[in-house]
Design an enzyme around this catalytic site. Structure first.
Site, PDB file in Angstrom:
ATOM      1  N   LYS A 112      55.842  32.340  61.800  1.00 46.37           N
ATOM      2  CA  LYS A 112      57.216  31.905  61.693  1.00 46.37           C
ATOM      3  C   LYS A 112      57.650  32.937  61.281  1.00 46.37           C
ATOM      4  CE  LYS A 112      58.982  31.250  57.242  1.00 46.37           C
ATOM      5  NZ  LYS A 112      58.524  31.432  55.817  1.00 46.37           N
ATOM      6  N   ASP A 136      59.945  26.167  59.232  1.00 42.77           N
ATOM      7  CA  ASP A 136      60.134  26.245  57.673  1.00 42.77           C
ATOM      8  C   ASP A 136      60.205  24.962  57.050  1.00 42.77           C
ATOM      9  OD1 ASP A 136      62.628  25.231  57.657  1.00 42.77           O
ATOM     10  OD2 ASP A 136      63.123  27.438  56.944  1.00 42.77           O
TER      11      ASP A 136
END
Length: 442
Positions: A278, A296
């Site tokens: 991420k 996320d």
């Protein structure tokens, strides 16, 4: 002889008198059939009409049509035809008034049906008007009752792709200014800020990093920093000890392995301490312009709500969503979804009644559907509150966004301590609000 002549004279006088008396009787007898004829003509008005039709048949077809109209006229028309007939002494010869009376009977007959049909026409017009008003009533109430487009159970991959891309286009129109909500000036600041954003808000990170980068502007400076001093700076972000270890460790790796520069490849970024896929995609997409999907907590929640995928692991979600969109849209797709998750589609109370893509959302109704109540749940610029960046892009400011205040400064429009307002950001001295839509996992 004289007596005979007298008798003859008296006889002639009697004959003359009898003739004179018989003359009126004969005249009366002659006039009686005429009156009877007149009565018959008056009682049967169609006979003269037919005779006139025959006489005038040589003149053309319109006379026949008028004769038919007068013969088929209503009772008032017959009454008007009878009135002029008794006034004439010789109705047999004077049939001309009957001709004049025939058109006269037609003329009043025209407004009669018009008057008779006018109430019906008015009622007929009123009926559609009422129906139109009835149709207009639900159209006004349509915004309050949104019917979401629920996908079928066995939705094909092609239909899923079309639906997902349509939602992304709608989000692009709602958030044309979408951007990373972390303040940074170079890739090093962005990678450090992204690591610090775990389990806290971007606002808190943006309020903390100015002091950090002011004292340690380069990887070499942060790699040689005293951990205790760094911990004191990072204390407001939460989990400050673990985060201090991560940022000092990645700074040492950048200094030792990459010459003090942040690498631009995914394979190299994920080798840095505290950097996962991420964080790597955030850096690649926003610092190097290389497409990447940032999975996320907001992204994971929304793609499942929209039934784009039923995966729960970030790597599998990334692969599933990456197959629905072209690679060139991955970075902005992440911004659109994250912006929407933070501002409208919250985890606990989604503002369904104020959501611009509610008709496309299969999860519509999970949150507040009343427009007025939903409006109070909006966050950041959508609710009229400051954003998360102290130095946001100009496009965000042009769209009505408000810069976030620095650490320790009261936020514009901040509530009185002890009070709370839906959508208001947390005070600067407090930690992240539980359940805040701006919280995201690292």
């Amino acid at each position: 002889m004289a007596a005979a002549s007298r008798k003859a004279a008296a006889a002639t006088k009697k004959v003359a008198a009898s003739k004179k008396a018989a003359a009126p009787k004969k005249a009366a007898k002659k006039s009686t059939p005429a009156k009877a004829v007149a009565g018959k003509a008056a009682s049967a008005s169609s006979a003269p009409v037919k005779s006139t039709a025959k006489k005038t048949s040589a003149s053309g077809t319109p006379v026949k049509s008028t004769a038919k109209k007068t013969s088929a006229s209503s009772a008032p028309a017959k009454a008007t035809a009878r009135k002029p007939t008794p006034t004439t002494p010789t109705p047999a010869k004077k049939s001309a008034p009957a001709k004049k009376a025939a058109p006269a009977a037609v003329t009043p007959a025209k407004p009669t049906p018009a008057k008779a049909t006018s109430p019906k026409a008015a009622s007929a017009k009123a009926a559609p008007a009422k129906a139109a008003s009835a149709k207009a009533t639900p159209s006004k109430a349509a915004p309050t009752k949104i019917t979401p487009a629920k996908p079928p159970r066995n939705e094909s991959h092609t239909a899923l792709v079309r639906r997902a891309r349509r939602i992304n286009r709608e989000l692009g129109e709602v958030y044309p200014y979408a951007h990373p909500e972390l303040d940074f000036e170079n890739p090093f600041q962005l990678v450090v800020a992204t690591v610090l954003s775990a389990q806290t808000t971007d606002l808190r990170v943006n309020q903390t990093t100015p002091a950090l980068f002011g004292k340690y502007p380069t990887p070499e400076d942060l790699a040689a920093a005293n951990p205790e001093e760094v911990e004191e700076i990072l204390r407001p972000t939460g989990f400050f000890r673990a985060k201090t270890k991560s940022v000092i460790g990645l700074s040492k790796a950048l200094r030792d392995d990459f010459g003090g520069e942040v690498p631009g490849r995914l394979e190299d970024l994920v080798k840095l301490p505290g950097v996962g896929r991420k964080t790597a995609f955030v850096v690649l997409g926003n610092a190097f312009g290389r497409p990447g999907i940032t999975v996320d907590t907001h992204f994971q929640r929304l793609v499942r709500r929209w039934q784009w995928t039923d995966q729960t692991e970030p790597d599998k979600i990334e692969a599933a969503i990456g197959g629905l969109f072209p690679k060139s849209e991955w970075t902005m797709l992440s911004h659109h979804v994250i912006f929407h998750g933070r501002r409208i589609c919250h985890a606990r109370k989604p503002a369904c009644g104020a959501c611009p893509i509610a008709p496309l959302c299969p999860a519509y109704g999970e949150g507040e559907t009343d427009p007025e109540k939903a409006q109070k749940l909006l966050k950041y610029e959508k609710g009229g509150f400051p954003g998360q960046r102290l130095n946001p892009p100009q496009s965000y400011l042009d769209a009505g966004g408000i810069p976030a205040p620095p650490l320790g400064a009261p936020a514009p429009g901040a509530v009185v301590p002890g009070a709370s307002a839906p959508g208001a950001p947390a005070p600067a001295s407090a930690g992240p609000a539980p359940g805040s839509p701006a919280r995201e996992a690292g």
